[in-house]
Design a protein around this motif. Sequence first.
Motif, PDB file in Angstrom:
ATOM      1  N   ALA A  35       8.468  33.768  -6.680  1.00 11.59           N
ATOM      2  CA  ALA A  35       9.314  33.008  -5.745  1.00 11.59           C
ATOM      3  C   ALA A  35       9.453  33.747  -4.417  1.00 11.59           C
ATOM      4  CB  ALA A  35      10.686  32.763  -6.364  1.00 11.59           C
ATOM      5  N   ILE A  36       9.581  35.061  -4.472  1.00 13.56           N
ATOM      6  CA  ILE A  36       9.690  35.855  -3.241  1.00 13.56           C
ATOM      7  C   ILE A  36       8.394  35.764  -2.438  1.00 13.56           C
ATOM      8  CG2 ILE A  36       9.814  38.224  -2.352  1.00 13.56           C
ATOM      9  CD1 ILE A  36      11.867  38.756  -4.604  1.00 13.56           C
ATOM     10  N   LEU A  37       7.255  35.899  -3.108  1.00 11.58           N
ATOM     11  CA  LEU A  37       5.965  35.803  -2.411  1.00 11.58           C
ATOM     12  C   LEU A  37       5.791  34.419  -1.787  1.00 11.58           C
ATOM     13  CD1 LEU A  37       3.619  37.719  -4.883  1.00 11.58           C
ATOM     14  CD2 LEU A  37       4.448  38.485  -2.648  1.00 11.58           C
ATOM     15  N   HIS A  38       6.185  33.380  -2.526  1.00 12.14           N
ATOM     16  CA  HIS A  38       6.092  32.010  -2.006  1.00 12.14           C
ATOM     17  C   HIS A  38       6.986  31.847  -0.776  1.00 12.14           C
ATOM     18  CE1 HIS A  38       5.560  27.686  -2.031  1.00 12.14           C
ATOM     19  NE2 HIS A  38       6.876  27.535  -2.027  1.00 12.14           N
ATOM     20  N   SER A  39       8.193  32.383  -0.835  1.00 13.12           N
ATOM     21  CA  SER A  39       9.112  32.299   0.303  1.00 13.12           C
ATOM     22  C   SER A  39       8.560  33.045   1.514  1.00 13.12           C
ATOM     23  CB  SER A  39      10.480  32.873  -0.069  1.00 13.12           C
ATOM     24  OG  SER A  39      11.094  32.081  -1.047  1.00 13.12           O
ATOM     25  N   MET A  40       7.962  34.190   1.271  1.00 11.15           N
ATOM     26  CA  MET A  40       7.376  34.960   2.370  1.00 11.15           C
ATOM     27  C   MET A  40       6.214  34.202   3.009  1.00 11.15           C
ATOM     28  SD  MET A  40       7.627  38.772   0.685  1.00 11.15           S
ATOM     29  CE  MET A  40       6.597  39.558   1.883  1.00 11.15           C
ATOM     30  N   LYS A  41       5.398  33.546   2.186  1.00 11.04           N
ATOM     31  CA  LYS A  41       4.269  32.758   2.698  1.00 11.04           C
ATOM     32  C   LYS A  41       4.784  31.602   3.548  1.00 11.04           C
ATOM     33  CE  LYS A  41       0.396  29.926   1.152  1.00 11.04           C
ATOM     34  NZ  LYS A  41      -0.276  29.331  -0.007  1.00 11.04           N
ATOM     35  N   GLU A  42       5.808  30.893   3.051  1.00 12.24           N
ATOM     36  CA  GLU A  42       6.388  29.791   3.813  1.00 12.24           C
ATOM     37  C   GLU A  42       6.975  30.289   5.135  1.00 12.24           C
ATOM     38  OE1 GLU A  42       9.250  27.771   1.363  1.00 12.24           O
ATOM     39  OE2 GLU A  42       7.732  26.409   0.562  1.00 12.24           O
ATOM     40  N   ALA A  43       7.634  31.437   5.100  1.00 18.06           N
ATOM     41  CA  ALA A  43       8.225  31.993   6.324  1.00 18.06           C
ATOM     42  C   ALA A  43       7.140  32.307   7.345  1.00 18.06           C
ATOM     43  CB  ALA A  43       9.044  33.238   6.004  1.00 18.06           C
ATOM     44  N   ARG A  44       6.009  32.862   6.896  1.00 18.32           N
ATOM     45  CA  ARG A  44       4.890  33.141   7.811  1.00 18.32           C
ATOM     46  C   ARG A  44       4.371  31.845   8.427  1.00 18.32           C
ATOM     47  NH1 ARG A  44       3.347  36.889   3.990  1.00 18.32           N
ATOM     48  NH2 ARG A  44       1.895  35.442   3.026  1.00 18.32           N
ATOM     49  N   GLN A  45       4.247  30.797   7.603  1.00 19.21           N
ATOM     50  CA  GLN A  45       3.760  29.517   8.115  1.00 19.21           C
ATOM     51  C   GLN A  45       4.722  28.932   9.138  1.00 19.21           C
ATOM     52  OE1 GLN A  45       3.261  27.309   4.467  1.00 19.21           O
ATOM     53  NE2 GLN A  45       1.115  27.874   4.268  1.00 19.21           N
ATOM     54  N   VAL A  46       6.009  29.012   8.862  1.00 20.96           N
ATOM     55  CA  VAL A  46       7.014  28.480   9.786  1.00 20.96           C
ATOM     56  C   VAL A  46       6.993  29.264  11.092  1.00 20.96           C
ATOM     57  CG1 VAL A  46       9.509  28.231  10.153  1.00 20.96           C
ATOM     58  CG2 VAL A  46       8.482  27.458   8.017  1.00 20.96           C
ATOM     59  N   ARG A  47       6.862  30.594  11.000  1.00 23.07           N
ATOM     60  CA  ARG A  47       6.782  31.395  12.230  1.00 23.07           C
ATOM     61  C   ARG A  47       5.548  31.003  13.037  1.00 23.07           C
ATOM     62  NH1 ARG A  47       8.788  35.603   8.932  1.00 23.07           N
ATOM     63  NH2 ARG A  47       6.702  36.380   8.523  1.00 23.07           N
ATOM     64  N   GLY A  48       4.436  30.759  12.362  1.00 20.99           N
ATOM     65  CA  GLY A  48       3.221  30.326  13.057  1.00 20.99           C
ATOM     66  C   GLY A  48       3.412  28.978  13.726  1.00 20.99           C
ATOM     67  N   GLN A  49       4.051  28.047  13.022  1.00 18.78           N
ATOM     68  CA  GLN A  49       4.318  26.730  13.603  1.00 18.78           C
ATOM     69  C   GLN A  49       5.259  26.851  14.794  1.00 18.78           C
ATOM     70  OE1 GLN A  49       5.794  24.793  10.111  1.00 18.78           O
ATOM     71  NE2 GLN A  49       3.783  24.007   9.516  1.00 18.78           N
ATOM     72  N   LEU A  50       6.225  27.730  14.695  1.00 15.34           N
ATOM     73  CA  LEU A  50       7.162  27.930  15.801  1.00 15.34           C
ATOM     74  C   LEU A  50       6.441  28.492  17.022  1.00 15.34           C
ATOM     75  CD1 LEU A  50      10.081  27.757  16.713  1.00 15.34           C
ATOM     76  CD2 LEU A  50      10.446  30.034  15.778  1.00 15.34           C
ATOM     77  N   ARG A  51       5.510  29.424  16.793  1.00 14.04           N
ATOM     78  CA  ARG A  51       4.726  29.961  17.914  1.00 14.04           C
ATOM     79  C   ARG A  51       3.910  28.846  18.573  1.00 14.04           C
ATOM     80  NH1 ARG A  51       4.065  34.461  14.709  1.00 14.04           N
ATOM     81  NH2 ARG A  51       2.074  33.767  13.896  1.00 14.04           N
ATOM     82  N   SER A  65      15.578  24.560  -7.845  1.00 12.34           N
ATOM     83  CA  SER A  65      15.590  24.408  -9.310  1.00 12.34           C
ATOM     84  C   SER A  65      14.848  25.567  -9.973  1.00 12.34           C
ATOM     85  CB  SER A  65      14.936  23.089  -9.715  1.00 12.34           C
ATOM     86  OG  SER A  65      15.642  22.004  -9.178  1.00 12.34           O
ATOM     87  N   PHE A  66      13.742  25.965  -9.379  1.00 14.08           N
ATOM     88  CA  PHE A  66      12.939  27.054  -9.923  1.00 14.08           C
ATOM     89  C   PHE A  66      13.721  28.366  -9.892  1.00 14.08           C
ATOM     90  CE2 PHE A  66       9.531  30.285  -9.398  1.00 14.08           C
ATOM     91  CZ  PHE A  66       8.893  30.077 -10.619  1.00 14.08           C
ATOM     92  N   ILE A  67      14.366  28.637  -8.793  1.00 12.86           N
ATOM     93  CA  ILE A  67      15.147  29.874  -8.669  1.00 12.86           C
ATOM     94  C   ILE A  67      16.352  29.833  -9.599  1.00 12.86           C
ATOM     95  CG2 ILE A  67      16.586  31.206  -7.072  1.00 12.86           C
ATOM     96  CD1 ILE A  67      14.497  30.530  -4.911  1.00 12.86           C
ATOM     97  N   THR A  68      16.949  28.660  -9.773  1.00 13.13           N
ATOM     98  CA  THR A  68      18.056  28.517 -10.716  1.00 13.13           C
ATOM     99  C   THR A  68      17.583  28.804 -12.139  1.00 13.13           C
ATOM    100  OG1 THR A  68      19.099  26.880  -9.284  1.00 13.13           O
ATOM    101  CG2 THR A  68      19.827  26.928 -11.574  1.00 13.13           C
ATOM    102  N   LEU A  69      16.407  28.315 -12.500  1.00 12.76           N
ATOM    103  CA  LEU A  69      15.840  28.575 -13.825  1.00 12.76           C
ATOM    104  C   LEU A  69      15.628  30.077 -14.037  1.00 12.76           C
ATOM    105  CD1 LEU A  69      14.565  27.573 -16.490  1.00 12.76           C
ATOM    106  CD2 LEU A  69      12.390  27.440 -15.248  1.00 12.76           C
ATOM    107  N   ILE A  70      15.104  30.760 -13.038  1.00 11.45           N
ATOM    108  CA  ILE A  70      14.912  32.211 -13.128  1.00 11.45           C
ATOM    109  C   ILE A  70      16.251  32.899 -13.363  1.00 11.45           C
ATOM    110  CG2 ILE A  70      14.252  34.281 -11.813  1.00 11.45           C
ATOM    111  CD1 ILE A  70      12.219  32.475 -10.331  1.00 11.45           C
TER     112      ILE A  70
END
Length: 177
Positions: free
Chosen positions: A63-79, A5-10
């Motif tokens: 939104a890009i920074l938030h997505s990058m942060k989430e991706a780092r967290q997911v990669r950490g969880q995957l490790r 929704s946030f990205i759609t608003l942007i």
Amino acid sequence: MRSFSFITLIFVIQAVCAIFFVSDILLTVLGLRSSPISWQTRELLEIVAALGLLLGLILGAGAILHSMKEARQVRGQLRVASGAFMELLEEKFDLWALTPAERDVAMFSIKGMNTGEIAGLRNTSEGTVKAQTNAIYRKAQVTSRPQLLSLFIEDLMADALPGVDVEPLQQRQSGTR
């Protein structure tokens, strides 16, 4: 869903502002404007449209920074999950008292390799791999590769499935019924 929704608003903010600028230029170039608007109104509209584009830029960057942060967290969880899976493999291999060769064959088998591929990687005959595979199945008390893999999947999912009794499976694996 909130992120979508946030990205759609942007996108909508930037699209409206871009349409304003493009339509303003087209109307001026084609001379289709029926009545001119005051320069104060025109400047105000342009400032609002420019601020809308700037807001879209800022929100997009956020939104890009938030997505990058989430991706780092997911990669950490995957490790962590990958490490947990390797620990689980080692625990089971120790419990079953697998030889180093059987450990290799079991690992390749869990990775999905067939007997011929495992034999090629280990520089052994397919017969040797089949014998080692049968020994692994016997020690793990299973009869096939899918059953072997399911032992690990069930252990990994045991914490994630409240109310599911994995005790019979664990007793079967340890040999105590």
